[in-house]
Each structure stands twice: as structure tokens, then as C-alpha cells.
Design a protein around this motif. Structure first.
Motif, PDB file in Angstrom:
ATOM      1  N   GLY A 230       0.828  -1.196   0.000  1.00  0.00           N
ATOM      2  CA  GLY A 230       0.000   0.000   0.000  1.00  0.00           C
ATOM      3  C   GLY A 230       0.858   1.239   0.000  1.00  0.00           C
ATOM      4  N   ASP A 231       0.242   2.362   0.343  1.00  0.00           N
ATOM      5  CA  ASP A 231       0.987   3.620   0.438  1.00  0.00           C
ATOM      6  C   ASP A 231       0.298   4.521   1.451  1.00  0.00           C
ATOM      7  OD1 ASP A 231      -1.114   5.242  -0.971  1.00  0.00           O
ATOM      8  OD2 ASP A 231      -0.470   4.068  -2.706  1.00  0.00           O
ATOM      9  N   ALA A 232       0.985   5.596   1.797  1.00  0.00           N
ATOM     10  CA  ALA A 232       0.486   6.479   2.846  1.00  0.00           C
ATOM     11  C   ALA A 232      -0.825   7.159   2.457  1.00  0.00           C
ATOM     12  CB  ALA A 232       1.543   7.531   3.174  1.00  0.00           C
ATOM     13  N   GLU A 233      -1.059   7.367   1.173  1.00  0.00           N
ATOM     14  CA  GLU A 233      -2.271   8.068   0.731  1.00  0.00           C
ATOM     15  C   GLU A 233      -3.477   7.145   0.666  1.00  0.00           C
ATOM     16  OE1 GLU A 233      -3.897  10.717  -3.063  1.00  0.00           O
ATOM     17  OE2 GLU A 233      -1.757  10.281  -2.849  1.00  0.00           O
ATOM     18  N   SER A 234      -3.299   5.949   0.098  1.00  0.00           N
ATOM     19  CA  SER A 234      -4.424   5.038  -0.112  1.00  0.00           C
ATOM     20  C   SER A 234      -4.575   3.995   0.990  1.00  0.00           C
ATOM     21  CB  SER A 234      -4.261   4.319  -1.461  1.00  0.00           C
ATOM     22  OG  SER A 234      -4.176   5.256  -2.520  1.00  0.00           O
ATOM     23  N   GLY A 235      -3.557   3.795   1.796  1.00  0.00           N
ATOM     24  CA  GLY A 235      -3.621   2.788   2.841  1.00  0.00           C
ATOM     25  C   GLY A 235      -3.301   1.403   2.322  1.00  0.00           C
ATOM     26  N   ALA A 236      -3.705   0.398   3.086  1.00  0.00           N
ATOM     27  CA  ALA A 236      -3.395  -0.989   2.746  1.00  0.00           C
ATOM     28  C   ALA A 236      -4.098  -1.412   1.468  1.00  0.00           C
ATOM     29  CB  ALA A 236      -3.810  -1.909   3.890  1.00  0.00           C
ATOM     30  N   GLY A 237      -3.366  -2.181   0.643  1.00  0.00           N
ATOM     31  CA  GLY A 237      -3.950  -2.658  -0.615  1.00  0.00           C
ATOM     32  C   GLY A 237      -3.769  -4.139  -0.841  1.00  0.00           C
ATOM     33  N   GLY A 238      -3.054  -4.801   0.062  1.00  0.00           N
ATOM     34  CA  GLY A 238      -2.844  -6.232  -0.090  1.00  0.00           C
ATOM     35  C   GLY A 238      -1.801  -6.737   0.878  1.00  0.00           C
ATOM     36  N   VAL A 239      -1.632  -8.051   0.902  1.00  0.00           N
ATOM     37  CA  VAL A 239      -0.646  -8.699   1.770  1.00  0.00           C
ATOM     38  C   VAL A 239       0.225  -9.610   0.921  1.00  0.00           C
ATOM     39  CG1 VAL A 239      -0.300 -10.306   3.687  1.00  0.00           C
ATOM     40  CG2 VAL A 239      -2.126  -8.603   3.814  1.00  0.00           C
ATOM     41  N   ARG A 240       1.526  -9.501   1.112  1.00  0.00           N
ATOM     42  CA  ARG A 240       2.473 -10.391   0.438  1.00  0.00           C
ATOM     43  C   ARG A 240       3.101 -11.287   1.497  1.00  0.00           C
ATOM     44  NH1 ARG A 240       7.907  -9.844  -1.541  1.00  0.00           N
ATOM     45  NH2 ARG A 240       8.005  -7.704  -0.747  1.00  0.00           N
ATOM     46  N   PHE A 241       3.183 -12.580   1.210  1.00  0.00           N
ATOM     47  CA  PHE A 241       3.671 -13.527   2.209  1.00  0.00           C
ATOM     48  C   PHE A 241       4.216 -14.774   1.527  1.00  0.00           C
ATOM     49  CE2 PHE A 241      -0.640 -14.608   1.191  1.00  0.00           C
ATOM     50  CZ  PHE A 241      -0.715 -15.993   1.231  1.00  0.00           C
ATOM     51  N   PHE A 242       4.988 -15.541   2.282  1.00  0.00           N
ATOM     52  CA  PHE A 242       5.422 -16.855   1.839  1.00  0.00           C
ATOM     53  C   PHE A 242       4.499 -17.892   2.458  1.00  0.00           C
ATOM     54  CE2 PHE A 242       9.501 -14.587   1.258  1.00  0.00           C
ATOM     55  CZ  PHE A 242       9.740 -14.943  -0.071  1.00  0.00           C
ATOM     56  N   ALA A 243       3.910 -18.732   1.620  1.00  0.00           N
ATOM     57  CA  ALA A 243       3.069 -19.815   2.110  1.00  0.00           C
ATOM     58  C   ALA A 243       3.939 -20.864   2.795  1.00  0.00           C
ATOM     59  CB  ALA A 243       2.291 -20.435   0.954  1.00  0.00           C
ATOM     60  N   GLY A 244       3.305 -21.799   3.478  1.00  0.00           N
ATOM     61  CA  GLY A 244       4.045 -22.854   4.146  1.00  0.00           C
ATOM     62  C   GLY A 244       4.894 -23.665   3.194  1.00  0.00           C
ATOM     63  N   SER A 245       4.498 -23.731   1.930  1.00  0.00           N
ATOM     64  CA  SER A 245       5.253 -24.462   0.910  1.00  0.00           C
ATOM     65  C   SER A 245       6.505 -23.714   0.470  1.00  0.00           C
ATOM     66  CB  SER A 245       4.359 -24.697  -0.310  1.00  0.00           C
ATOM     67  OG  SER A 245       3.980 -23.456  -0.904  1.00  0.00           O
ATOM     68  N   GLY A 246       6.605 -22.433   0.857  1.00  0.00           N
ATOM     69  CA  GLY A 246       7.733 -21.611   0.438  1.00  0.00           C
ATOM     70  C   GLY A 246       7.436 -20.732  -0.760  1.00  0.00           C
ATOM     71  N   ARG A 247       6.264 -20.891  -1.356  1.00  0.00           N
ATOM     72  CA  ARG A 247       5.891 -20.090  -2.518  1.00  0.00           C
ATOM     73  C   ARG A 247       5.415 -18.705  -2.082  1.00  0.00           C
ATOM     74  NH1 ARG A 247       2.127 -23.018  -4.010  1.00  0.00           N
ATOM     75  NH2 ARG A 247       0.336 -21.754  -3.411  1.00  0.00           N
ATOM     76  N   GLU A 248       5.856 -17.663  -2.777  1.00  0.00           N
ATOM     77  CA  GLU A 248       5.404 -16.312  -2.463  1.00  0.00           C
ATOM     78  C   GLU A 248       4.027 -16.076  -3.059  1.00  0.00           C
ATOM     79  OE1 GLU A 248       8.224 -13.007  -2.564  1.00  0.00           O
ATOM     80  OE2 GLU A 248       6.752 -11.897  -3.755  1.00  0.00           O
ATOM     81  N   GLU A 249       3.135 -15.516  -2.245  1.00  0.00           N
ATOM     82  CA  GLU A 249       1.764 -15.262  -2.685  1.00  0.00           C
ATOM     83  C   GLU A 249       1.352 -13.847  -2.304  1.00  0.00           C
ATOM     84  OE1 GLU A 249      -1.092 -18.180  -1.519  1.00  0.00           O
ATOM     85  OE2 GLU A 249       0.256 -19.879  -1.877  1.00  0.00           O
ATOM     86  N   THR A 250       0.306 -13.372  -2.970  1.00  0.00           N
ATOM     87  CA  THR A 250      -0.246 -12.045  -2.699  1.00  0.00           C
ATOM     88  C   THR A 250      -1.769 -12.143  -2.628  1.00  0.00           C
ATOM     89  OG1 THR A 250       1.567 -10.936  -3.847  1.00  0.00           O
ATOM     90  CG2 THR A 250      -0.446  -9.661  -3.518  1.00  0.00           C
ATOM     91  N   ILE A 251      -2.357 -11.453  -1.667  1.00  0.00           N
ATOM     92  CA  ILE A 251      -3.812 -11.391  -1.538  1.00  0.00           C
ATOM     93  C   ILE A 251      -4.228  -9.929  -1.490  1.00  0.00           C
ATOM     94  CG2 ILE A 251      -5.812 -11.921  -0.095  1.00  0.00           C
ATOM     95  CD1 ILE A 251      -4.410 -14.373   0.892  1.00  0.00           C
ATOM     96  N   ALA A 252      -5.164  -9.547  -2.341  1.00  0.00           N
ATOM     97  CA  ALA A 252      -5.667  -8.175  -2.350  1.00  0.00           C
ATOM     98  C   ALA A 252      -6.642  -7.967  -1.193  1.00  0.00           C
ATOM     99  CB  ALA A 252      -6.356  -7.878  -3.673  1.00  0.00           C
TER     100      ALA A 252
END
Length: 457
Positions: A230-252
Motif C-alpha cells: 500500500g501507500d500512505a495516501e491510499s492505505g493498505a492494498g494487499g498482503v504479500r507472504f510466503f506460504a508454508g510451501s515456500g511459494r510467495e503469494e499475494t492477496i488483495a
């Protein structure tokens, strides 16, 4: 002989049961609570003009919540109840309080601290953006304002509260995008022998998970958060994380509720000069107390989650037990058999709490993994890199020394949200055990006070 003055701080599960015991002994205790109404955080009551049923508000704990509220309602005529009043200091046998219009120093013969708990947070890059809330904050919004913190919410962290608040949002009709649990599912299996100490509570947890799955909510275990995008103007826009399998994922999403179980509100115990000891199971410093709730300071008693996180049910038992201990110490008759039974009950919850610590471990390694540009202390805007630089320049390896040079923990929350993570980062950078880093000392006032306030004396 004058009636002894007993002050109870907090009107949640432990404070309510403590007040009940005092009233039954023929006393009129002073019950001081920061909240507008009784119930504490776990059983926070909805505003008078709201009519949502208990089942929707409290789920599997609806019956206990209603019973506690009814008990407190019945006590109001027999206690000196002071809601919306902050206890901001304890010194020289007095409790210092402030409401919207009056400040007062109240002497006590016995002081029962039933201060409850707050969120235990692990910073993640971007957690300073609008739309990033603690789990407790998300719960307050739902209970007190009947609103969701966003249109599409991600719940991230670990512990029972993660699943409780997510399921409450589902029950309220909010869109829950995902529940991202940092603890591996296998940890629960290893903790099962201790969790079976309270099978009904364990089953409630299973029921919460089923509620989420029936609603089609994605639940992932063993994740590693990377950032709240996200950014300071619009706020949160999603979450980026590593799943338990080690794969990087993103959720809006447009809101994130985060937290890793709970931590006790210990600032008042600190100001009362109670001794603290390091608890290796939860990697934090807790006030010392005996089996009945007596602290290291004569006349000061500790009960409920404000001393150690054992849950709302244990808080009821420990609140009554601490009150009986105080009454006995004041020379009043108490039922020794009941005290023995209450000790046994609290012991069962302690075993269950050990299981929870194993099932939902504090993700200590996430703190030293924070990138230099990640905000560590939201109140003061201090980054992880700032703290690392202070350590290199000054050699600071103790929490309060690092605080003095970096300002980590100097803001409005006094380190409630960042202090534990900062200690983990300091320990990792210095190559020392986290208990050697120590803890941030409490300072009065524990929370900001109004500039203009009257004098009640």
C-alpha cells in the motif's frame, strides 16, 4: 473499626468475580474501569441502542458473556463503580485516577489489578498504513461500532484470537479474504496433550475453524508475512507472504487485522513495584505472584490475563481467588475449601495455556528478519534500520538503553506494540538471549492524560 478499602482495577471477567466476592463478604469495593461499560475486551458490551443477540456477538462464549454481564448488573448497587476512568499511576499506597473531569488519588488497603490483556504484535513492513489494525482493534470496531474495518479483510498472525475475530466477522456478514496463520499446523498436534486439559475449550476452537471453512474462507498455516502492500495516501492494498510451501503469494485487501495471541497489561503492576520474572514459554517478562494471586508487594494482588494469559474462564476463577486471598489477609473469614478448588481450576487452565504457547508460538525470528526500511515503532516512526544503527554506534544491548538512544517505545503506547519485537531484534543483533535484553520499564502516566482536568480532592 473502619471498613477496609479495596480497589479493583478492571471490570472484565476477573474484576467482576473479584467484586462479587468482596460484596458477598459485606464490603463495598471501588471498581475502576477504563471502559464505558463492563465486560472487558473479551466480553465487551455493545452500546445501549444496539440489539444484536449474544450469539452473534460472542459466538461459543455467549452464555458466559451473558452470565458475567448479569452478575455485574446485579452488583452495581453494592459497589462504587467508576467507568471511563483511567488509573494512570500507583504510588505510596494510592491509586491515581483521571476521568474526563476529575483526577483523584485514592488510598487502598488492598489493590486487585485485573487489567486484562492487549494484542501481542509482530511488526511487518507496511503495518503503519491506514487499514492495518490489531485483532483487538478489529474486534472493538465490530462490537462497539457494528462496522467492519474494511470491505475485504485479511486476518494475519496466530493464536485463538485470530480465529475468534475472523469468525465473528464472518458471522456479521463481512468479507474475510483469508486467515494467514504463522504457526505450522503440526505444532497443534504436538501440543494436543496439554490442550486436552480443557476439552470444551479445545472444541470451541475447532468450531471456530469449521465456521471459517463453511464460509469458504481460505486458511493457510505456516506462513511468513513479508509486507502489507500500500501507500500512505491510499492505505493498505494487499498482503504479500510466503506460504508454508515456500511459494510467495499475494492477496488483495483493503484492511488487515494482525496479532500473535495476547500479552498481559502489566504497566500498573510495574508502577506498583511488583517483581517480574522471565517466562521462557512465551518469551516475555511477567509479574510474579503466588498461587492465590499475591504479588511481591504486600496488599497488591494480580488476577486474570493482566498477570498471565490463561483465558477468560481462568480469569473468572483467578479473580475470585485473588479477592478471597485479599479478604483473608485483611482478617476476614474466607472459605478455605473454595480457595483450594479455585487453585485447582486455575491450574487446569495453566496447563491448557502451555499448550496454546506450543500450538501458536511467538514468531521470534520475524523480528531480526525485518528489512531496515520497515517501521518497528509506529508511534515514533523508528525503523528496524534505525535501531540497528543505534546498536552499532552506542553498543546498546539493553532494552531501556536502546530506547533512550533510538526512541523505540517512547510513544503513546510505551512499547506495548513494539517492545517485544524490539527485544527480539536487539537480542539477535547482539547475539544474546532475549531475556538478557530485559524489558521496557513502565512510566507514569501509563496513557496520555487530558491537559485540562479537575481535582477531586
Amino acid at each position: 473499626m473502619a471498613e477496609p478499602r479495596i480497589i479493583i482495577v478492571g471490570a472484565g471477567p476477573s474484576g467482576t468475580r473479584a467484586a462479587e466476592a468482596c460484596v458477598a463478604a459485606g464490603l463495598r469495593p471501588i471498581v475502576i474501569d477504563e471502559g464505558r461499560r463492563d465486560g472487558g475486551q473479551i466480553y465487551r458490551r455493545q452500546p445501549d441502542n444496539f440489539t444484536r443477540p449474544y450469539g452473534k456477538l460472542y459466538g461459543t462464549e455467549a452464555g458466559r458473556a451473558q452470565a458475567l454481564h448479569e452478575t455485574f448488573d446485579g452488583l452495581k448497587g453494592a459497589i462504587d463503580y467508576r467507568p471511563e476512568t483511567l488509573v494512570w499511576n500507583i504510588a505510596k499506597g494510592h491509586v491515581w485516577t483521571a476521568s474526563a473531569t476529575v483526577q483523584e488519588a485514592i488510598p487502598f488497603d488492598a489493590l486487585l489489578l485485573c487489567t486484562g490483556a492487549t494484542d501481542r504484535l509482530m511488526p511487518v513492513k507496511g503495518w503503519q498504513f491506514a487499514g492495518a489494525y490489531s485483532l483487538g482493534g478489529a474486534q472493538v470496531a465490530l462490537k462497539s461500532q457494528a462496522v467492519s474495518i474494511g470491505h475485504r479483510v485479511v486476518f494475519m498472525g496466530s493464536g485463538p484470537l485470530l480465529y475468534l475475530v475472523a469468525s465473528q466477522y464472518v458471522e456479521a456478514g463481512a468479507e474475510v479474504a483469508a486467515v494467514l496463520d504463522t504457526s505450522p499446523f503440526g505444532a497443534r498436534l504436538k501440543a494436543l496433550p496439554d490442550l486436552l486439559a480443557m476439552p470444551s475449550v479445545l472444541w470451541n476452537g475447532v468450531a471456530l475453524t469449521r465456521t471459517l471453512k463453511r464460509a469458504g474462507v481460505m486458511v493457510q498455516h505456516g506462513v511468513t508475512p513479508v509486507e502489507i502492500m500500500g501507500d500512505a495516501e491510499s492505505g493498505a492494498g494487499g498482503v504479500r507472504f510466503f506460504a508454508g510451501s515456500g511459494r510467495e503469494e499475494t492477496i488483495a485487501c483493503d484492511a488487515v487485522a494482525m496479532g500473535h495471541h495476547l500479552r498481559p497489561e502489566t504497566q500498573l503492576a510495574d508502577l506498583a513495584r511488583c517483581a517480574f520474572a522471565f517466562d521462557p514459554g512465551t518469551r516475555q517478562w511477567l509479574p510474579e505472584r503466588d498461587g492465590d494471586g499475591r504479588s511481591s508487594v504486600a496488599g497488591v494482588y494480580l488476577a486474570g490475563d493482566g498477570a498471565k494469559i490463561l483465558g477468560a474462564r481462568s480469569a473468572e476463577a483467578s479473580g475470585r481467588l485473588a479477592a478471597l486471598a485479599a479478604l483473608g489477609d485483611l482478617g476476614l473469614p474466607v472459605d478455605k475449601g473454595e480457595m483450594t478448588s479455585l487453585r485447582s481450576e486455575v491450574g487446569q487452565y495453566a496447563r491448557f495455556a502451555r499448550g496454546l504457547a506450543k500450538a501458536f508460538p511467538w514468531p521470534a525470528r520475524q523480528a531480526p528478519a525485518l528489512p531496515d526500511d520497515a517501521i518497528l515503532c509506529r508511534c515514533e516512526g523508528v525503523t528496524a534500520g534505525d535501531l540497528r544503527a543505534v546498536m552499532r554506534e552506542t553498543g546498546a544491548q539493553e532494552a531501556n538503553r536502546a530506547k533512550a538512544f533510538s526512541r523505540v517505545g517512547m510513544g503513546r503506547c510505551q512499547g506495548r506494540y513494539c517492545g517485544l519485537a524490539a527485544a527480539e531484534l536487539i537480542a539477535a543483533e547482539a547475539g544474546v538471549p532475549v531475556e538478557q535484553v530485559g524489558r521496557l520499564r513502565g512510566q507514569a502516566p501509563v496513557k496520555p492524560l487530558p491537559i485540562a482536568i479537575g481535582d477531586g480532592q
